[in-house]
Motif scaffolding. Structure first.
Motif, PDB file in Angstrom:
ATOM      1  N   ASN A  16     -11.876  -9.503   2.755  1.00 46.18           N
ATOM      2  CA  ASN A  16     -11.799 -10.472   3.857  1.00 46.18           C
ATOM      3  C   ASN A  16     -11.594  -9.829   5.229  1.00 46.18           C
ATOM      4  OD1 ASN A  16     -12.011 -12.685   2.060  1.00 46.18           O
ATOM      5  ND2 ASN A  16      -9.832 -12.555   1.592  1.00 46.18           N
ATOM      6  N   LYS A  17     -11.285  -8.517   5.209  1.00 47.59           N
ATOM      7  CA  LYS A  17     -10.985  -7.790   6.449  1.00 47.59           C
ATOM      8  C   LYS A  17      -9.868  -8.480   7.239  1.00 47.59           C
ATOM      9  CE  LYS A  17     -15.635  -5.852   6.848  1.00 47.59           C
ATOM     10  NZ  LYS A  17     -15.219  -4.607   6.207  1.00 47.59           N
ATOM     11  N   SER A  18      -8.893  -8.975   6.497  1.00 42.82           N
ATOM     12  CA  SER A  18      -7.756  -9.670   7.102  1.00 42.82           C
ATOM     13  C   SER A  18      -6.577  -9.619   6.134  1.00 42.82           C
ATOM     14  CB  SER A  18      -8.116 -11.119   7.413  1.00 42.82           C
ATOM     15  OG  SER A  18      -6.960 -11.862   7.779  1.00 42.82           O
ATOM     16  N   THR A  19      -5.361  -9.508   6.687  1.00 43.68           N
ATOM     17  CA  THR A  19      -4.160  -9.518   5.840  1.00 43.68           C
ATOM     18  C   THR A  19      -3.719 -10.934   5.517  1.00 43.68           C
ATOM     19  OG1 THR A  19      -2.751  -9.393   7.820  1.00 43.68           O
ATOM     20  CG2 THR A  19      -3.345  -7.323   6.746  1.00 43.68           C
ATOM     21  N   GLN A  20      -4.372 -11.934   6.131  1.00 45.21           N
ATOM     22  CA  GLN A  20      -4.081 -13.352   5.891  1.00 45.21           C
ATOM     23  C   GLN A  20      -2.576 -13.620   6.018  1.00 45.21           C
ATOM     24  OE1 GLN A  20      -6.182 -13.251   2.058  1.00 45.21           O
ATOM     25  NE2 GLN A  20      -7.706 -14.624   2.941  1.00 45.21           N
ATOM     26  N   GLN A  21      -1.964 -14.243   4.989  1.00 48.18           N
ATOM     27  CA  GLN A  21      -0.540 -14.574   5.066  1.00 48.18           C
ATOM     28  C   GLN A  21       0.335 -13.565   4.324  1.00 48.18           C
ATOM     29  OE1 GLN A  21       0.671 -17.004   6.956  1.00 48.18           O
ATOM     30  NE2 GLN A  21      -1.425 -17.439   7.598  1.00 48.18           N
ATOM     31  N   PHE A  22      -0.218 -12.437   3.923  1.00 46.27           N
ATOM     32  CA  PHE A  22       0.560 -11.437   3.215  1.00 46.27           C
ATOM     33  C   PHE A  22       1.487 -10.700   4.183  1.00 46.27           C
ATOM     34  CE2 PHE A  22      -3.232 -11.820   0.489  1.00 46.27           C
ATOM     35  CZ  PHE A  22      -2.605 -12.174  -0.696  1.00 46.27           C
ATOM     36  N   SER A  23       2.611 -10.254   3.656  1.00 42.47           N
ATOM     37  CA  SER A  23       3.595  -9.536   4.469  1.00 42.47           C
ATOM     38  C   SER A  23       3.520  -8.041   4.184  1.00 42.47           C
ATOM     39  CB  SER A  23       5.007 -10.047   4.152  1.00 42.47           C
ATOM     40  OG  SER A  23       5.980  -9.231   4.762  1.00 42.47           O
ATOM     41  N   ILE A  42       4.932  -4.229  12.008  1.00 41.37           N
ATOM     42  CA  ILE A  42       4.886  -3.304  10.880  1.00 41.37           C
ATOM     43  C   ILE A  42       4.798  -1.855  11.371  1.00 41.37           C
ATOM     44  CG2 ILE A  42       3.603  -2.628   8.820  1.00 41.37           C
ATOM     45  CD1 ILE A  42       5.144  -5.268   8.622  1.00 41.37           C
ATOM     46  N   GLY A  43       4.073  -1.658  12.465  1.00 42.35           N
ATOM     47  CA  GLY A  43       4.003  -0.308  13.035  1.00 42.35           C
ATOM     48  C   GLY A  43       5.365   0.180  13.491  1.00 42.35           C
ATOM     49  N   MET A  88      -3.530   0.793   5.503  1.00 46.28           N
ATOM     50  CA  MET A  88      -4.550  -0.237   5.329  1.00 46.28           C
ATOM     51  C   MET A  88      -4.090  -1.561   5.920  1.00 46.28           C
ATOM     52  SD  MET A  88      -5.901   0.553   1.449  1.00 46.28           S
ATOM     53  CE  MET A  88      -6.919  -0.927   1.431  1.00 46.28           C
ATOM     54  N   PHE A  89      -2.806  -1.878   5.732  1.00 48.51           N
ATOM     55  CA  PHE A  89      -2.280  -3.121   6.289  1.00 48.51           C
ATOM     56  C   PHE A  89      -2.365  -3.094   7.814  1.00 48.51           C
ATOM     57  CE2 PHE A  89       0.797  -6.272   7.571  1.00 48.51           C
ATOM     58  CZ  PHE A  89       0.679  -7.252   6.599  1.00 48.51           C
ATOM     59  N   LEU A  90      -2.005  -1.969   8.414  1.00 48.51           N
ATOM     60  CA  LEU A  90      -2.070  -1.844   9.866  1.00 48.51           C
ATOM     61  C   LEU A  90      -3.507  -1.968  10.371  1.00 48.51           C
ATOM     62  CD1 LEU A  90       0.476   1.067  10.460  1.00 48.51           C
ATOM     63  CD2 LEU A  90       0.766  -1.332  11.105  1.00 48.51           C
TER      64      LEU A  90
END
Length: 253
Positions: free
Chosen positions: A33-40, A99-100, A86-88
């Motif tokens: 999805n190229k998005s972290t959506q609602q994940f933390s 997160i950074g 990857m999350f960043l």
């Protein structure tokens, strides 16, 4: 005793590796999805700090006879670093800043522990200092599913608490707990005893609230900690309950 110590260390390595690899399902979804959506991203960063400190504690010049602790946590640190990067890469700007910043904090804490233990401490005091640091963040890592457990009790649904993840949290905590007891190492036994207890509670909750008529687990939900936003997940679960109640009322009319 040495054989048993080694055996439970190997079991701990195997179960811990499963826990570290469990989020790959979520990251496949993020990549797609190229998005972290609602994940933390917080659980990954905190697990990274735990792995770094535990790996450092397991090194021979800090804590003798704990090389298995160092190897699995070194592997875990590498895996968690990939997750964080990857999350960043795909997180929205606001989440990326948060997160950074937390990632920089983790590196600063680990660097401080390394420098203090190398330059200011030697022998047993070094082991005590590094052991306390590793224990604190191990307990924090194991305690990350507490919000999900609270939601399970409140909503009476195990949708966001996968069985396999709960099982391996229990097995991992148990293996390392026994490993620490045999090696007479409280810095391994105490946090993993805590993890063993939490894993057992998760399994108990799962069997209490499991409904055979519903699909309560989702492959995308296999995660290391509370991946989905707990508040959003709770709202969804409560909305589902309200819809069910409304449907029952309409059926009685």
């Amino acid at each position: 005793m040495n054989i048993l110590h080694f055996f439970f260390g190997v079991c701990g390595n195997a179960t811990a590796l499963f826990l570290f690899l469990a989020p790959t399902v979520t990251f496949k979804r993020i990549l797609k999805n190229k998005s972290t959506q609602q994940f933390s991203g917080i659980p990954y960063v905190m697990t990274l700090l735990n792995c770094l400190l535990s790996c450092w504690y397991g090194l021979p010049f800090v804590s003798p006879n704990n090389i298995l602790v160092a190897t699995i946590n070194g592997t875990g640190a590498a895996i968690e670093t990939v997750y964080v990067l990857m999350f960043l890469m795909f997180a929205p700007r606001r989440e990326k800043v948060k997160i950074g910043g937390l990632f920089v904090f983790v590196l600063a804490v680990f660097s401080a522990v390394v420098l203090i233990s190398l330059l200011a401490l030697h022998g047993h005091p070094r082991k005590l200092f590094c052991g306390f640091a590793a224990t604190i963040f191990s307990i924090i890592m194991y305690g990350s599913p507490l919000s999900i457990m609270r939601m399970v009790i409140k909503t009476k649904s195990v949708e966001y608490m996968p069985f396999l993840l709960s099982l391996f949290v229990f097995l991992c905590g148990t293996s390392w707990f026994i490993y620490g007891l045999i090696g007479r190492d409280p810095f391994v036994a105490v946090p993993n005893g805590f993890g063993c207890g939490l894993g057992a509670l998760q399994l108990i909750l799962y069997f209490i609230y499991y409904d055979k008529n519903k699909k309560t687990t989702d492959d995308n939900a296999i995660e290391m900690g509370p991946e989905k936003n707990p508040h959003q997940a709770q709202d969804q679960a409560q909305a589902q309950v309200k819809r069910s109640d409304k449907g029952s009322q309409n059926g009685r009319v």
